[in-house]
Structures are given as structure tokens and as C-alpha cells.
Design a protein around this motif. Sequence first.
Motif, PDB file in Angstrom:
ATOM      1  N   LEU A   1      43.169  38.945  34.907  1.00 57.56           N
ATOM      2  CA  LEU A   1      44.001  40.081  34.473  1.00 57.56           C
ATOM      3  C   LEU A   1      43.742  40.390  32.999  1.00 57.56           C
ATOM      4  N   GLU A   2      43.702  39.350  32.186  1.00 53.28           N
ATOM      5  CA  GLU A   2      43.490  39.562  30.742  1.00 53.28           C
ATOM      6  C   GLU A   2      42.128  40.191  30.484  1.00 53.28           C
ATOM      7  N   GLU A   3      41.093  39.629  31.140  1.00 54.84           N
ATOM      8  CA  GLU A   3      39.725  40.073  30.855  1.00 54.84           C
ATOM      9  C   GLU A   3      39.421  41.447  31.457  1.00 54.84           C
ATOM     10  N   GLU A   4      39.937  41.697  32.654  1.00 54.80           N
ATOM     11  CA  GLU A   4      39.557  42.927  33.351  1.00 54.80           C
ATOM     12  C   GLU A   4      40.543  44.079  33.149  1.00 54.80           C
ATOM     13  N   VAL A   5      41.834  43.748  32.995  1.00 53.98           N
ATOM     14  CA  VAL A   5      42.853  44.807  32.964  1.00 53.98           C
ATOM     15  C   VAL A   5      43.409  44.993  31.555  1.00 53.98           C
ATOM     16  N   TYR A   6      43.993  43.936  30.999  1.00 52.94           N
ATOM     17  CA  TYR A   6      44.663  44.112  29.705  1.00 52.94           C
ATOM     18  C   TYR A   6      43.669  44.525  28.620  1.00 52.94           C
TER      19      TYR A   6
ATOM     20  N   VAL B   1      45.744  51.865  40.351  1.00 50.00           N
ATOM     21  CA  VAL B   1      45.795  50.662  41.191  1.00 50.00           C
ATOM     22  C   VAL B   1      44.455  50.441  41.897  1.00 50.00           C
ATOM     23  N   LYS B   2      43.776  51.510  42.265  1.00 50.51           N
ATOM     24  CA  LYS B   2      42.457  51.347  42.914  1.00 50.51           C
ATOM     25  C   LYS B   2      41.424  50.811  41.924  1.00 50.51           C
ATOM     26  N   VAL B   3      41.481  51.279  40.690  1.00 50.40           N
ATOM     27  CA  VAL B   3      40.564  50.765  39.662  1.00 50.40           C
ATOM     28  C   VAL B   3      40.823  49.275  39.420  1.00 50.40           C
TER      29      VAL B   3
ATOM     30  N   LEU C   1      38.272  46.013  39.910  1.00 46.79           N
ATOM     31  CA  LEU C   1      37.951  45.108  38.797  1.00 46.79           C
ATOM     32  C   LEU C   1      38.262  43.655  39.154  1.00 46.79           C
ATOM     33  N   ILE C   2      39.404  43.418  39.790  1.00 49.35           N
ATOM     34  CA  ILE C   2      39.787  42.035  40.140  1.00 49.35           C
ATOM     35  C   ILE C   2      38.996  41.560  41.359  1.00 49.35           C
ATOM     36  N   ARG C   3      38.795  42.457  42.304  1.00 50.21           N
ATOM     37  CA  ARG C   3      38.047  42.096  43.524  1.00 50.21           C
ATOM     38  C   ARG C   3      36.667  41.527  43.163  1.00 50.21           C
ATOM     39  N   ALA C   4      36.044  42.132  42.170  1.00 48.15           N
ATOM     40  CA  ALA C   4      34.694  41.723  41.768  1.00 48.15           C
ATOM     41  C   ALA C   4      34.670  40.299  41.207  1.00 48.15           C
ATOM     42  N   ARG C   5      35.822  39.774  40.780  1.00 53.77           N
ATOM     43  CA  ARG C   5      35.880  38.427  40.212  1.00 53.77           C
ATOM     44  C   ARG C   5      36.216  37.355  41.244  1.00 53.77           C
TER      45      ARG C   5
ATOM     46  N   LYS D   1      36.185  35.157  44.920  1.00 56.06           N
ATOM     47  CA  LYS D   1      35.296  34.737  45.993  1.00 56.06           C
ATOM     48  C   LYS D   1      35.494  35.650  47.199  1.00 56.06           C
ATOM     49  N   PRO D   2      34.405  35.920  47.940  1.00 55.87           N
ATOM     50  CA  PRO D   2      34.504  36.861  49.062  1.00 55.87           C
ATOM     51  C   PRO D   2      35.513  36.456  50.127  1.00 55.87           C
ATOM     52  N   GLU D   3      35.753  35.143  50.272  1.00 52.72           N
ATOM     53  CA  GLU D   3      36.657  34.704  51.341  1.00 52.72           C
ATOM     54  C   GLU D   3      38.131  34.922  50.990  1.00 52.72           C
ATOM     55  N   LEU D   4      38.419  35.308  49.758  1.00 53.38           N
ATOM     56  CA  LEU D   4      39.805  35.572  49.360  1.00 53.38           C
ATOM     57  C   LEU D   4      40.122  37.050  49.543  1.00 53.38           C
ATOM     58  N   ALA D   5      41.304  37.334  50.108  1.00 54.46           N
ATOM     59  CA  ALA D   5      41.761  38.722  50.250  1.00 54.46           C
ATOM     60  C   ALA D   5      42.643  39.068  49.055  1.00 54.46           C
ATOM     61  N   LEU D   6      42.621  40.335  48.674  1.00 55.07           N
ATOM     62  CA  LEU D   6      43.378  40.797  47.501  1.00 55.07           C
ATOM     63  C   LEU D   6      44.175  42.034  47.849  1.00 55.07           C
ATOM     64  N   GLN D   7      45.400  42.059  47.353  1.00 55.21           N
ATOM     65  CA  GLN D   7      46.181  43.298  47.369  1.00 55.21           C
ATOM     66  C   GLN D   7      46.861  43.439  46.013  1.00 55.21           C
TER      67      GLN D   7
END
Length: 145
Positions: A76-81, A107-109, A113-117, A119-125
Amino acid sequence: MANQLDKVAVFRKGHFNAAHRLALPQWSEEENFAYFGPCSYANFHGHNYEIILKVVGTPDPLTGYVIDLKILNQYLEEEVYSRFDHKNLNLDTDLFQQQLPTAENIVKVIYQLIRARLKPELALQVRLYETPRNFVEYPVTLDFQ
Ligand SMILES: Nc1nc2c(c(=O)[nH]1)N=C([C@H](O)[C@H](O)COP(=O)(O)OP(=O)(O)OP(=O)(O)O)CN2
């Protein structure tokens, strides 16, 4: 294959402050005000954005972690804040040059940004509160409470 009951959702809340303006350049001031209301005022306005990251995965059998929440906060700090906190979303980032900084677009952006960080096996919302009463989430699922 992992059983659905093996999975756990972990959450990290965060927040950032940012200014923005909702106004389409091809519309007149009057047209923008008619659609976006005070959000279209020329001199921008600010929000205290609240964010909730939800990450779903199978806890590591040794550590018990789906993901270290300190690491999630670091993302969050590196990609968003670093991009958005105390910034003008219209002027200070190129992410909203081709699209307005609506809650939907922000929210889509943030998701990308977080999705790219992760692992593929983890889901994100991601859920984003623009005000305590106005909020969005992405991607849309039916089971997020
Ligand atoms: N679909 C969207 N609608 C609105 C968005 C948006 O991003 N997507 N944004 C806004 C405003 O920028 C912002 O949310 C403030 O709106 P406001 O009406 O002031 O919200 P409040 O909760 O603070 O105020 P109330 O007193 O509860 O009306 C608007 N719409």
C-alpha cells in the motif's frame, strides 16, 4: 486442488488524503456542474480516502500466514500512498490523464497496482471509501461482506 474451506480471507485497512476534480474537458462548466455537481468545481476538493484490501488464499502450513499483513501494508505504501497521498489526482499522476479520478476509476487503478505485487495464487478485492457513505469495490463478487 485446494478446498474452498482451506482458504482464509485477510484484510488490511489503509487511508490516504487526496484532492481531485470531476469534470470532462469536452464539456462546458455548466454541463460539468449539471452532471458532477460541486465535484466539478475548478479549484479541486479533497477526500479522506479509506481503503480495504481483501486477500484470499490458503495459509502457509508452517507459518499460518496467507500473506504477511506488514508486507501488504508495504505494498500500500509503495504502490498507493507514494502516488496518491497528499497529491492532486488530476495533476500529480499520469494515471488519471485519460480517465477521471472517480471512485470507480481509482479503485480499479489501485487493484491493478496491488495485484501486480501479489502471488498469482492469491485473490484480491479492493474496497475504497471516498466518504463514509460513498464507497466502491473491485472486482465485483457476490460473497464479499
Ligand atoms: N458513481 C460515483 N458517484 C459519485 C462519485 C464517484 O466517484 N462515483 N463521487 C462523488 C463525490 O466526489 C464524493 O463522493 C462526495 O460526494 P458527496 O455527495 O459530497 O458525499 P458525502 O457522503 O460526503 O455527502 P452526503 O452529505 O452524504 O451527501 C459523488 N458521486
